[in-house]
Design an enzyme around this catalytic site. Sequence first.
Site, PDB file in Angstrom:
ATOM      1  N   THR A  44       0.701  -1.270  -0.041  1.00 57.43           N
ATOM      2  CA  THR A  44       0.025   0.017   0.028  1.00 57.43           C
ATOM      3  C   THR A  44       0.896   1.246   0.131  1.00 57.43           C
ATOM      4  O   THR A  44       0.486   2.292  -0.404  1.00 57.43           O
ATOM      5  CB  THR A  44      -0.864  -0.096   1.176  1.00 57.43           C
ATOM      6  OG1 THR A  44      -1.586  -1.233   1.440  1.00 57.43           O
ATOM      7  CG2 THR A  44      -1.981   1.076   1.286  1.00 57.43           C
ATOM      8  N   TYR A 131       6.636 -11.547   4.217  1.00 54.93           N
ATOM      9  CA  TYR A 131       5.496 -10.906   3.784  1.00 54.93           C
ATOM     10  C   TYR A 131       5.274 -11.899   2.619  1.00 54.93           C
ATOM     11  O   TYR A 131       6.026 -11.871   1.797  1.00 54.93           O
ATOM     12  CB  TYR A 131       5.851  -9.786   3.257  1.00 54.93           C
ATOM     13  CG  TYR A 131       4.855  -8.811   2.736  1.00 54.93           C
ATOM     14  CD1 TYR A 131       3.652  -9.305   2.393  1.00 54.93           C
ATOM     15  CD2 TYR A 131       5.133  -7.700   1.941  1.00 54.93           C
ATOM     16  CE1 TYR A 131       2.403  -8.550   1.948  1.00 54.93           C
ATOM     17  CE2 TYR A 131       3.834  -6.901   1.500  1.00 54.93           C
ATOM     18  CZ  TYR A 131       2.541  -7.340   1.509  1.00 54.93           C
ATOM     19  OH  TYR A 131       1.966  -6.590   0.748  1.00 54.93           O
ATOM     20  N   LYS A 159       3.039 -12.849   7.566  1.00 52.03           N
ATOM     21  CA  LYS A 159       1.977 -12.169   6.972  1.00 52.03           C
ATOM     22  C   LYS A 159       1.445 -13.033   5.851  1.00 52.03           C
ATOM     23  O   LYS A 159       2.012 -13.009   4.855  1.00 52.03           O
ATOM     24  CB  LYS A 159       2.273 -10.632   6.522  1.00 52.03           C
ATOM     25  CG  LYS A 159       1.346  -9.870   5.775  1.00 52.03           C
ATOM     26  CD  LYS A 159       1.730  -8.553   5.402  1.00 52.03           C
ATOM     27  CE  LYS A 159       0.911  -7.409   5.371  1.00 52.03           C
ATOM     28  NZ  LYS A 159       0.303  -7.702   3.857  1.00 52.03           N
TER      29      LYS A 159
END
Length: 297
Positions: A44, A131, A159
């Site tokens: 993001t 991630y 994650k």
Amino acid sequence: MFSGLSAFPLTPMNESGIDEAAFARLVERLADASVDSIGALGSTGSYAYLTRAERARVAQLAVKHAGSVPVMVGIGALRTRDVLALAEDAQKAGASAVLLAPMSYQKLSTDEVFDLYETVTRYLSVPLCVYDNPGTTHFEFSEELYGRIAQLPNVRSIKIPGVPADPETAKAHVERLRALIPPHVTLGVSGDAFAATGLNAGCETWYSVIGGLFPKTALAITRAVQAGDTQEATRLSQRLQPLWALFGQHGGSLRVVAAAAELQGLVEHPSLPLPLKALEGASRKQLAVLLDELELA
């Protein structure tokens, strides 16, 4: 810091550079809402589109304006050499943790990804969050690889990219992963549409896109789960189904969230690095109506 709501803000920018004032305001907004942690320079935050100097500056701003809220900084890059340099910059900026996705142009093998994490964790003095984002990296972690990487020093969270939609299947999935990783490593769900299901299934953290823009809305879902009210968390998430649908229609959350931030007057237009563009035309008007209806905060 690897539990509760981890909010991921945009890094607003145009082709002239980063809008530092707008980014600082976004981070302060998250700190004021008392999110559990802030994830700067995630997907993001458009980390892949920024230079090393720009990323170092964003890390510094995030830490400066987060107050007492811990900040995790993304350090993903195409080369291990560059990942190590970015890790050094993040640590110098005062980051409490780093976030690493296995970025690549050539498709990476399992051994190459493990070697990346093994190398980076040897040089860290702060915790690392793995991630897993196959939508951007085009690499899919196996459960066995989760287990291997979770044994490395400084790894403290993974994650994961969502969970199955069925609650019982999701619970079984999380329990299977939990059995593979040490107890000091948390599991965090991403993919906002899956967040309530993932948290209800046993994930300890929500790594949240909407949390970076609408922290109170995301916190309500997170706190409901933490209070044991799984039905309320599910209800609050289902209320946002039209927003989740927009994410799916536009290739993910970034373009939608950027447009939402622009519509809310939190950032200027344009706020994404070209060639990326926030929603335009009819889709933007649809989002504006939806934001009014949902009264996000």
